[in-house]
Design an enzyme around this catalytic site. Structure first.
Site, PDB file in Angstrom:
ATOM      1  CB  THR A 299       5.385   7.299  31.755  1.00  0.00           C
ATOM      2  OG1 THR A 299       5.409   6.822  30.395  1.00  0.00           O
ATOM      3  CG2 THR A 299       6.002   8.657  31.821  1.00  0.00           C
TER       4      THR A 299
ATOM      5  CB  THR B 180       4.018   7.789  26.356  1.00  0.00           C
ATOM      6  OG1 THR B 180       4.763   7.407  25.196  1.00  0.00           O
ATOM      7  CG2 THR B 180       2.538   7.775  26.051  1.00  0.00           C
TER       8      THR B 180
ATOM      9  CD  GLU C 171      10.723   8.676  18.945  1.00  0.00           C
ATOM     10  OE1 GLU C 171      11.165   9.827  18.951  1.00  0.00           O
ATOM     11  OE2 GLU C 171      10.562   8.024  17.898  1.00  0.00           O
ATOM     12  CG  PHE C 172       5.014   8.370  17.024  1.00  0.00           C
ATOM     13  CD1 PHE C 172       3.736   8.035  17.471  1.00  0.00           C
ATOM     14  CD2 PHE C 172       5.365   9.707  16.990  1.00  0.00           C
ATOM     15  CE1 PHE C 172       2.836   9.021  17.855  1.00  0.00           C
ATOM     16  CE2 PHE C 172       4.475  10.702  17.375  1.00  0.00           C
ATOM     17  CZ  PHE C 172       3.202  10.359  17.802  1.00  0.00           C
TER      18      PHE C 172
ATOM     19  CD  GLU D 296      11.101  -1.814  23.157  1.00  0.00           C
ATOM     20  OE1 GLU D 296      11.084  -3.048  23.278  1.00  0.00           O
ATOM     21  OE2 GLU D 296      10.743  -1.039  24.058  1.00  0.00           O
TER      22      GLU D 296
ATOM     23  CG  ASN E 135       0.996   3.593  21.237  1.00  0.00           C
ATOM     24  OD1 ASN E 135       1.411   3.458  20.078  1.00  0.00           O
ATOM     25  ND2 ASN E 135       1.799   3.736  22.264  1.00  0.00           N
TER      26      ASN E 135
ATOM     27  CB  CYS F 104       4.218   1.332  23.902  1.00  0.00           C
ATOM     28  SG  CYS F 104       5.803   2.127  24.090  1.00  0.00           S
TER      29      CYS F 104
HETATM   30  N1  LIG Z   1       9.993   1.549  24.483  1.00  0.00           N
HETATM   31  C1  LIG Z   1       9.335   1.990  23.424  1.00  0.00           C
HETATM   32  O1  LIG Z   1       9.233   1.332  22.394  1.00  0.00           O
HETATM   33  C2  LIG Z   1       8.702   3.363  23.469  1.00  0.00           C
HETATM   34  C3  LIG Z   1       8.266   3.964  22.277  1.00  0.00           C
HETATM   35  C4  LIG Z   1       7.694   5.237  22.330  1.00  0.00           C
HETATM   36  C5  LIG Z   1       7.545   5.875  23.547  1.00  0.00           C
HETATM   37  N2  LIG Z   1       7.954   5.263  24.697  1.00  0.00           N
HETATM   38  C6  LIG Z   1       7.827   6.016  25.955  1.00  0.00           C
HETATM   39  O2  LIG Z   1       9.107   6.547  26.268  1.00  0.00           O
HETATM   40  C7  LIG Z   1       9.308   6.577  27.696  1.00  0.00           C
HETATM   41  C8  LIG Z   1      10.559   5.781  28.054  1.00  0.00           C
HETATM   42  O3  LIG Z   1      10.367   4.427  27.696  1.00  0.00           O
HETATM   43  P1  LIG Z   1      11.557   3.388  27.687  1.00  0.00           P
HETATM   44  O4  LIG Z   1      11.030   2.141  27.085  1.00  0.00           O
HETATM   45  O5  LIG Z   1      12.761   4.019  27.103  1.00  0.00           O
HETATM   46  O6  LIG Z   1      11.791   3.188  29.265  1.00  0.00           O
HETATM   47  P2  LIG Z   1      13.006   2.478  29.983  1.00  0.00           P
HETATM   48  O7  LIG Z   1      12.483   1.947  31.249  1.00  0.00           O
HETATM   49  O8  LIG Z   1      13.706   1.561  29.030  1.00  0.00           O
HETATM   50  O9  LIG Z   1      14.031   3.675  30.280  1.00  0.00           O
HETATM   51  C9  LIG Z   1      13.804   4.685  31.208  1.00  0.00           C
HETATM   52  C10 LIG Z   1      15.150   5.154  31.754  1.00  0.00           C
HETATM   53  O10 LIG Z   1      14.955   6.292  32.573  1.00  0.00           O
HETATM   54  C11 LIG Z   1      15.852   6.222  33.666  1.00  0.00           C
HETATM   55  N3  LIG Z   1      15.361   7.067  34.752  1.00  0.00           N
HETATM   56  C12 LIG Z   1      14.271   6.892  35.547  1.00  0.00           C
HETATM   57  N4  LIG Z   1      14.167   7.890  36.437  1.00  0.00           N
HETATM   58  C13 LIG Z   1      15.203   8.741  36.185  1.00  0.00           C
HETATM   59  C14 LIG Z   1      15.633   9.956  36.762  1.00  0.00           C
HETATM   60  N5  LIG Z   1      14.949  10.524  37.763  1.00  0.00           N
HETATM   61  N6  LIG Z   1      16.737  10.557  36.264  1.00  0.00           N
HETATM   62  C15 LIG Z   1      17.423   9.995  35.249  1.00  0.00           C
HETATM   63  N7  LIG Z   1      17.069   8.834  34.668  1.00  0.00           N
HETATM   64  C16 LIG Z   1      15.974   8.214  35.131  1.00  0.00           C
HETATM   65  C17 LIG Z   1      15.866   4.742  34.016  1.00  0.00           C
HETATM   66  O11 LIG Z   1      17.024   4.387  34.767  1.00  0.00           O
HETATM   67  C18 LIG Z   1      15.866   4.111  32.618  1.00  0.00           C
HETATM   68  O12 LIG Z   1      17.175   3.894  32.137  1.00  0.00           O
HETATM   69  C19 LIG Z   1       8.013   5.997  28.281  1.00  0.00           C
HETATM   70  O13 LIG Z   1       7.154   7.056  28.592  1.00  0.00           O
HETATM   71  C20 LIG Z   1       7.439   5.172  27.149  1.00  0.00           C
HETATM   72  O14 LIG Z   1       6.052   5.033  27.242  1.00  0.00           O
HETATM   73  C21 LIG Z   1       8.544   4.039  24.686  1.00  0.00           C
END
Ligand SMILES: NC(=O)c1ccc[n+]([C@@H]2O[C@H](COP(=O)([O-])OP(=O)(O)OC[C@H]3O[C@@H](n4cnc5c(N)ncnc54)[C@H](O)[C@@H]3O)[C@@H](O)[C@H]2O)c1
Length: 435
Positions: free
Chosen positions: A86, A121, A151-152, A155, A213, A265
């Protein structure tokens, strides 16, 4: 349980793998064909300590598999996790287009009752919006529930964070006991009295993630502002943070001054929360300032280096650390991007080192000479700037560092070194808030 996890990024892959580790059968789905093909061959698309071994074991033992087909995921999964990105769109709003695209497909392929769990998120109200999209895309009316389960994890320590959470938040709008029971069963191996599962409504759950956050970001920006005062009055921000953090009402974490927060995030969630508030006619005064302080803080190393090297044109600067924090290769919103671009604008040449983020950094930065060793990065440089506090920087030979640099200028954006020792060794050393 049979689980489908849509999105194999930093969150989805950890969630899918850890749920498989808990004994569930998990199909991890992503629209990125290259990513899925890589995962099928055993290649992790991200750097996350400890994840690879667990994933290999679960794949070998038949609990975890990968696919590009969401339709297949809808056939096998009883619980469908959405963990797609997102990202920030123009104006700071969270871009939920990937969530809605997945919701449409979920609706189209729904053959029986499913629990759809939003892990990503998302702005407040998205769970209701996803429910509407699913319903309007169903070929035949099917019963389903949408759950908000933010999710909290962090990385770098994502596996531990998922398996030993401070809390698990589950937002439900339907009081149906079966739904509550399924969510309890899903998290049975992870939650207990020390790691509680908290049920809320979906809107509270969505807001808990943003408020958490924003609170963390506020602590960082607050301490960065205090760091500025420390420099003026001869205080040391590390001592101040320790003294403040010993107050049990405050606690010690997220009080480190530095070059600001980055990552996928905090920056985007702070901006998105401000946008949500404005959308409701409220004025996000604190949040806006937190964001502004952070944007300015990111460029502080450039300001500091100019006090040591008034003209940057033609100067060669070494950068240690590119990832937004240690333990990850994630470069999203990393302060290093802003610092390097600003230095280049001023005419400086850059040599850089990061133990794991080089490949991702290469996609985002131009005209940077990447080195595969921290010492080699220093050769002939007029200054060193430290932007990520990788542990391996702590034990390096400072005399050797001084010998390799053309001039002994160090801007330590993460307060890795001791200012007294560095000055004794003859460095022109500037930390953050170490007056
Ligand atoms: N990265 C963090 O530390 C963290 C922690 C908590 C929450 N979040 C939240 O979790 C969510 C994901 O974050 P992330 O860091 O994993 O993102 P990311 O960009 O690493 O991964 C997203 C994945 O979704 C896939 N994707 C996109 N559109 C798709 C579709 N239509 N069908 C199937 N797959 C699709 C992408 O190819 C990608 O692999 C976000 O909302 C983020 O804010 C992230």
């Amino acid at each position: 349980m049979n689980i489908t996890c849509i999105g194999c990024g930093y969150v989805g892959l950890v969630v899918g793998t850890c749920l498989a580790e808990q004994g569930h059968r998990v199909l991890c789905v992503d629209s990125d064909v290259k990513k899925i093909n890589g995962l099928k061959r055993g290649n992790l698309p991200i750097y996350e300590p400890g994840l690879g071994e667990i994933l290999d074991r679960n794949v070998k033992e038949g609990r975890q598999s990968f696919s590009t087909s969401l339709a297949k995921g809808m056939q096998t999964g009883e619980v469908i996790f959405i963990a797609v990105g997102t990202p920030m769109s123009d104006g700071g709003k969270a871009d939920v287009s990937a969530i809605l695209a997945v919701a449409r497909e979920i609706g189209q392929h729904m053959g029986g009752y499913k629990i759809v769990v939003i892990k990503s998120t998302v702005p407040v109200g998205t769970a209701s919006r996803v429910a509407r999209v699913i319903k309007s895309n169903q070929r035949r009316p099917r019963d389903f529930d949408v759950v908000s389960n933010p999710e909290f994890l962090r990385e770098g320590t994502a596996v531990k964070d998922f398996l030993e959470p401070d809390r698990v938040i589950v937002g439900l709008d339907n009081p149906r006991p079966r739904l509550r029971k399924t969510m309890e069963t899903l998290y049975r191996g992870i939650t207990d009295t020390e790691h509680p599962l908290l049920f809320t409504n979906t809107r509270s759950a969505e807001l808990i993630k943003y408020a958490s956050n924003a609170m963390l970001a506020t602590r960082v920006s607050f301490m960065n502002e205090i760091a500025g005062l420390c420099e003026e009055v001869g205080a040391d921000v590390r001592e101040v943070a320790r003294g403040v953090g010993l107050d049990s009402r405050i606690g010690p974490r997220f009080l480190e001054a530095g070059v600001g927060y980055g990552g996928s995030c905090l920056p985007k969630d702070v901006k998105a929360l401000a946008k949500i508030m404005r959308g409701h006619g409220l004025s996000p005064r604190i949040i806006e300032i937190v964001d502004r302080v952070n944007e300015e803080q990111k460029l502080l190393p450039v300001k500091k280096i100019k006090t040591l090297l008034p003209t940057l044109k033609g100067k060669k600067i070494a950068i240690w650390g590119l990832a937004f924090k240690p333990g990850t290769d994630d470069m999203r919103e990393a302060p290093s991007l802003a610092v390097i671009k600003e230095l280049q604008r001023a005419g400086a040449r850059i040599q850089a080192f990061d133990p794991v983020a080089e490949a991702r950094a290469k996609m985002l930065l131009k005209h940077v000479n990447f080195c595969n060793d921290p010492y080699r990065t220093l050769t002939g440089c007029d200054a060193l700037i430290i932007l990520t506090e990788w542990n391996e920087f702590r034990g390096l030979d400072k005399k050797r560092i001084k010998g390799l640099l053309k001039r002994p200028n160090v801007v330590d954006g993460r307060n890795v070194y001791d200012p007294g020792e560095m000055r004794r060794l003859g460095f022109n050393y500037l930390g953050i808030g170490r007056g």
